[in-house]
Design a protein around this motif. Structure first.
Motif, PDB file in Angstrom:
ATOM      1  N   GLY A 147       1.634  32.031  17.785  1.00 37.75           N
ATOM      2  CA  GLY A 147       0.487  33.308  18.188  1.00 37.75           C
ATOM      3  C   GLY A 147       0.763  33.413  19.784  1.00 37.75           C
ATOM      4  O   GLY A 147       0.451  34.394  20.003  1.00 37.75           O
ATOM      5  N   ASP A 148       1.174  32.345  20.439  1.00 40.68           N
ATOM      6  CA  ASP A 148       1.466  32.433  21.706  1.00 40.68           C
ATOM      7  C   ASP A 148       3.056  33.396  21.811  1.00 40.68           C
ATOM      8  O   ASP A 148       3.798  32.761  21.274  1.00 40.68           O
ATOM      9  N   SER A 149       2.998  34.221  22.967  1.00 37.17           N
ATOM     10  CA  SER A 149       4.201  35.158  22.868  1.00 37.17           C
ATOM     11  C   SER A 149       5.290  34.428  23.680  1.00 37.17           C
ATOM     12  O   SER A 149       6.488  34.489  23.371  1.00 37.17           O
ATOM     13  N   ALA A 150       4.950  33.166  24.247  1.00 39.02           N
ATOM     14  CA  ALA A 150       5.797  32.418  24.908  1.00 39.02           C
ATOM     15  C   ALA A 150       6.361  31.195  24.192  1.00 39.02           C
ATOM     16  O   ALA A 150       7.071  30.397  24.575  1.00 39.02           O
ATOM     17  N   LEU A 151       5.839  31.015  22.836  1.00 41.78           N
ATOM     18  CA  LEU A 151       6.261  29.851  22.300  1.00 41.78           C
ATOM     19  C   LEU A 151       7.902  29.723  22.018  1.00 41.78           C
ATOM     20  O   LEU A 151       8.343  30.682  21.683  1.00 41.78           O
ATOM     21  N   SER A 152       8.352  28.490  22.179  1.00 44.76           N
ATOM     22  CA  SER A 152       9.815  28.308  22.081  1.00 44.76           C
ATOM     23  C   SER A 152      10.099  26.832  21.981  1.00 44.76           C
ATOM     24  O   SER A 152       9.369  25.896  22.484  1.00 44.76           O
ATOM     25  N   PHE A 153      10.960  26.540  21.511  1.00 43.51           N
ATOM     26  CA  PHE A 153      11.385  25.014  21.319  1.00 43.51           C
ATOM     27  C   PHE A 153      12.477  24.621  22.694  1.00 43.51           C
ATOM     28  O   PHE A 153      12.818  23.593  22.548  1.00 43.51           O
ATOM     29  N   THR A 154      12.503  25.601  23.532  1.00 44.18           N
ATOM     30  CA  THR A 154      13.399  25.351  24.522  1.00 44.18           C
ATOM     31  C   THR A 154      13.027  24.139  25.328  1.00 44.18           C
ATOM     32  O   THR A 154      13.675  23.228  25.746  1.00 44.18           O
ATOM     33  N   GLY A 155      11.638  24.110  25.632  1.00 44.21           N
ATOM     34  CA  GLY A 155      11.359  23.011  26.411  1.00 44.21           C
ATOM     35  C   GLY A 155      11.255  21.667  25.809  1.00 44.21           C
ATOM     36  O   GLY A 155      11.701  20.704  26.450  1.00 44.21           O
ATOM     37  N   ILE A 156      11.049  21.700  24.691  1.00 43.09           N
ATOM     38  CA  ILE A 156      11.058  20.254  23.881  1.00 43.09           C
ATOM     39  C   ILE A 156      12.576  19.809  23.716  1.00 43.09           C
ATOM     40  O   ILE A 156      12.881  18.638  23.542  1.00 43.09           O
ATOM     41  N   LYS A 157      13.398  20.920  23.522  1.00 37.63           N
ATOM     42  CA  LYS A 157      14.993  20.363  23.441  1.00 37.63           C
ATOM     43  C   LYS A 157      15.537  19.924  24.882  1.00 37.63           C
ATOM     44  O   LYS A 157      16.335  18.906  24.894  1.00 37.63           O
ATOM     45  N   THR A 158      14.964  20.384  26.199  1.00 47.17           N
ATOM     46  CA  THR A 158      15.226  20.195  27.160  1.00 47.17           C
ATOM     47  C   THR A 158      15.096  18.605  27.510  1.00 47.17           C
ATOM     48  O   THR A 158      15.749  17.740  28.074  1.00 47.17           O
ATOM     49  N   VAL A 159      13.802  18.197  26.908  1.00 43.15           N
ATOM     50  CA  VAL A 159      13.144  16.678  27.054  1.00 43.15           C
ATOM     51  C   VAL A 159      14.296  15.985  26.352  1.00 43.15           C
ATOM     52  O   VAL A 159      14.403  14.701  26.626  1.00 43.15           O
ATOM     53  N   ALA A 160      14.465  16.370  25.165  1.00 43.38           N
ATOM     54  CA  ALA A 160      15.324  15.704  24.170  1.00 43.38           C
ATOM     55  C   ALA A 160      16.768  15.545  24.753  1.00 43.38           C
ATOM     56  O   ALA A 160      17.368  14.401  24.689  1.00 43.38           O
ATOM     57  N   ASP A 161      17.355  16.681  25.672  1.00 46.79           N
ATOM     58  CA  ASP A 161      18.361  16.471  26.202  1.00 46.79           C
ATOM     59  C   ASP A 161      18.432  14.968  27.229  1.00 46.79           C
ATOM     60  O   ASP A 161      19.273  14.172  27.403  1.00 46.79           O
ATOM     61  N   THR A 162      17.411  15.371  27.994  1.00 47.05           N
ATOM     62  CA  THR A 162      17.049  14.057  28.941  1.00 47.05           C
ATOM     63  C   THR A 162      17.031  13.032  28.300  1.00 47.05           C
ATOM     64  O   THR A 162      17.679  11.915  28.671  1.00 47.05           O
ATOM     65  N   ALA A 163      16.405  12.819  27.175  1.00 49.12           N
ATOM     66  CA  ALA A 163      16.166  11.419  26.254  1.00 49.12           C
ATOM     67  C   ALA A 163      17.631  10.895  25.984  1.00 49.12           C
ATOM     68  O   ALA A 163      18.217   9.664  26.306  1.00 49.12           O
ATOM     69  N   TRP A 164      18.556  11.819  25.226  1.00 47.38           N
ATOM     70  CA  TRP A 164      19.824  11.307  25.077  1.00 47.38           C
ATOM     71  C   TRP A 164      20.599  11.274  26.350  1.00 47.38           C
ATOM     72  O   TRP A 164      21.533   9.971  26.159  1.00 47.38           O
ATOM     73  N   ASN A 165      20.570  11.731  27.198  1.00 49.35           N
ATOM     74  CA  ASN A 165      21.564  11.660  28.410  1.00 49.35           C
ATOM     75  C   ASN A 165      21.087  10.326  28.951  1.00 49.35           C
ATOM     76  O   ASN A 165      22.070   9.454  29.394  1.00 49.35           O
ATOM     77  N   ILE A 166      19.785   9.845  29.403  1.00 51.11           N
ATOM     78  CA  ILE A 166      19.602   8.670  29.821  1.00 51.11           C
ATOM     79  C   ILE A 166      19.808   7.434  28.993  1.00 51.11           C
ATOM     80  O   ILE A 166      19.970   6.352  29.436  1.00 51.11           O
ATOM     81  N   PHE A 167      19.640   7.411  27.670  1.00 48.36           N
ATOM     82  CA  PHE A 167      19.993   6.529  26.787  1.00 48.36           C
ATOM     83  C   PHE A 167      21.374   6.129  26.879  1.00 48.36           C
ATOM     84  O   PHE A 167      21.487   4.710  26.919  1.00 48.36           O
TER      85      PHE A 167
END
Length: 429
Positions: free
Chosen positions: A315-335
């Motif tokens: 319902g939010d016009s700005a809703l996207s998975f982009t932000g959570i994917k960026t944190v996941a990228d960080t998690a993978w890279n630092i692991f």
């Protein structure tokens, strides 16, 4: 539970006794540790490999008074072990497999996106005399994001990540600014080097007694590990064919992954585009089948990731998975590229770090007020936690970073000197 501060202070000490060794290090449940303690202070006799440690003399026995210490990642870590071979399995009604699971949970506190990540490293040990084929591990998650009855779930196949977000733009706990969370599977059986297999399945069920509700026995638990619902019917993609889009289990083609579309795109299959009713969602991400021999073990690593509250609801016009994917990228890279350990030496109180100019173009100055005791550690990270290759000139309390080669964007400075640690953000023009 042990912290990097405790470990580093212990390593800096010239002598180690039962009185000056921190309890988490002295009582660490390493093999052969005569001081080991478990839950509620119970004394332990440990004859198998358990909690990992740095074995300085190579004899396979954990001896903290000889300077040996827990072998952990992150700035704080928690080690635990559990088994399925104890009390009756009252939920699944299944028979014990005789497996033992060693778990290391850890996180960082660095003032960057990595602070939004908690890692869980599992080692599954088969203590039974049986070799298991078609063995499968599933990570269950009941997020209860704020108010528990208004959640939606989704899947990102690239990060093997289940995601929970709000099904309505207002949550009675968070209001209209709501976080988003996910579970990303970093290591699964079948991965080799830099080649990563797809997840076995991503499914969900509701907290009710429907055909996509709570499982009642071991057969139904097994169904949810294998892209099936309680009736044994395979999960179907009802966004691409006629069926029952509010359940995701109808007349469409079989699929192993439900709701893999980003909810920002109405042409993709998500709970938003399907017009579902929010609810108390529970999801399961699984491995593919593998063989677990008697006495063998298998490693699985996952990370719990989150983004800060914002327009993260259906319902939010700005809703996207982009932000959570960026944190996941960080998690993978630092692991795969762990951050350097923090130092713990004392430093005068009242220190602060200043960076200028901001925005910067060619040179960035990093200055610290007060007294310093060591040459500082300075690193530049991009928005997904990758360390940038830049030239840093250090001169006491004043340092200069050549950022001329960096692309335009937002970056983070990590400054560390003794016990002082600061994170700053700047814009590269």
């Amino acid at each position: 539970k042990v912290t990097r501060v405790q470990i580093n202070a212990f390593r800096d000490s010239a002598t180690h006794t039962t009185t000056n060794t921190p309890a988490p290090i002295l009582q660490w449940p390493g093999k052969g540790n005569t001081y080991a303690q478990g839950y509620a202070g119970a004394s332990l006799t440990i004859t198998n490999d358990m909690a990992p440690f740095v074995d300085l003399n190579g004899n396979g026995i954990y001896e903290p008074l000889l300077g040996e210490y827990p072998d952990v990642k992150g700035d704080e870590a928690l080690w635990l072990v559990f088994s399925d071979n104890g009390p009756a399995h009252n939920d699944t009604l299944g028979m014990p497999l005789g497996v033992e699971i060693h778990t290391m949970a850890y996180g960082y506190n660095r003032g960057t996106l990595i602070d939004n990540v908690i890692y869980y490293e599992y080692t599954i040990v088969n203590r039974s005399p049986r070799t298991y084929t078609n063995f499968r591990i599933g990570q269950f998650a009941d997020m209860d994001l704020g108010y528990y009855l208004d959640d939606f779930i989704g899947f990102d196949s690239v990060h093997r990540m289940g995601i929970v977000y709000n099904g309505t733009p207002y949550d009675s706990v968070y209001g209209s600014s709501i976080p988003m969370a996910g579970v990303t599977m970093i290591i699964l059986p079948g991965d080799t080097g830099t080649s990563f297999v797809p997840a076995g399945s991503f499914t969900y069920y509701n907290n009710d007694m429907s055909v996509i509700g709570n499982p009642a026995d071991s057969t139904q638990y097994n169904y949810y590990l294998r892209s099936q619902i309680l009736s044994g019917q395979h999960v179907t993609d009802d966004f691409t064919a006629a069926g029952t889009p509010t359940t995701g289990y109808g007349a469409g083609p079989n699929t192993n992954y439900v709701y893999p579309g980003d909810p920002s795109d109405s042409s993709k299959w998500s709970e938003c585009s399907s017009g579902n009713t929010p609810g108390d969602r529970r999801f399961i991400i699984t491995s593919n089948d593998f063989t677990l021999p008697a006495g063998g073990s298998q490693r699985v690593v996952m990370a719990l990731v989150a983004i800060d509250p914002g327009p993260n609801a259906c319902g939010d016009s700005a809703l996207s998975f982009t932000g959570i994917k960026t944190v996941a990228d960080t998690a993978w890279n630092i692991f795969f590229n762990p951050l350097p350990a923090n130092s713990t030496k004392n430093i005068a109180a009242g220190n602060d770090v200043y960076i200028y100019p901001n925005p910067a173009h060619d040179l960035l100055h990093v200055d610290v007020t007060g007294n310093t005791i060591d040459e500082p550690y300075i690193a530049i990270y991009n928005s997904i936690g990758q360390v940038m290759n830049v030239t840093i000139s250090k001169n006491g309390v004043n340092s200069t970073v050549d950022i001329s080669s960096l692309p335009t964007g937002i970056y983070h400075v990590l400054y560390r000197n003794g016990s002082i640690q600061k994170a700053k953000t700047f814009l590269k023009e």
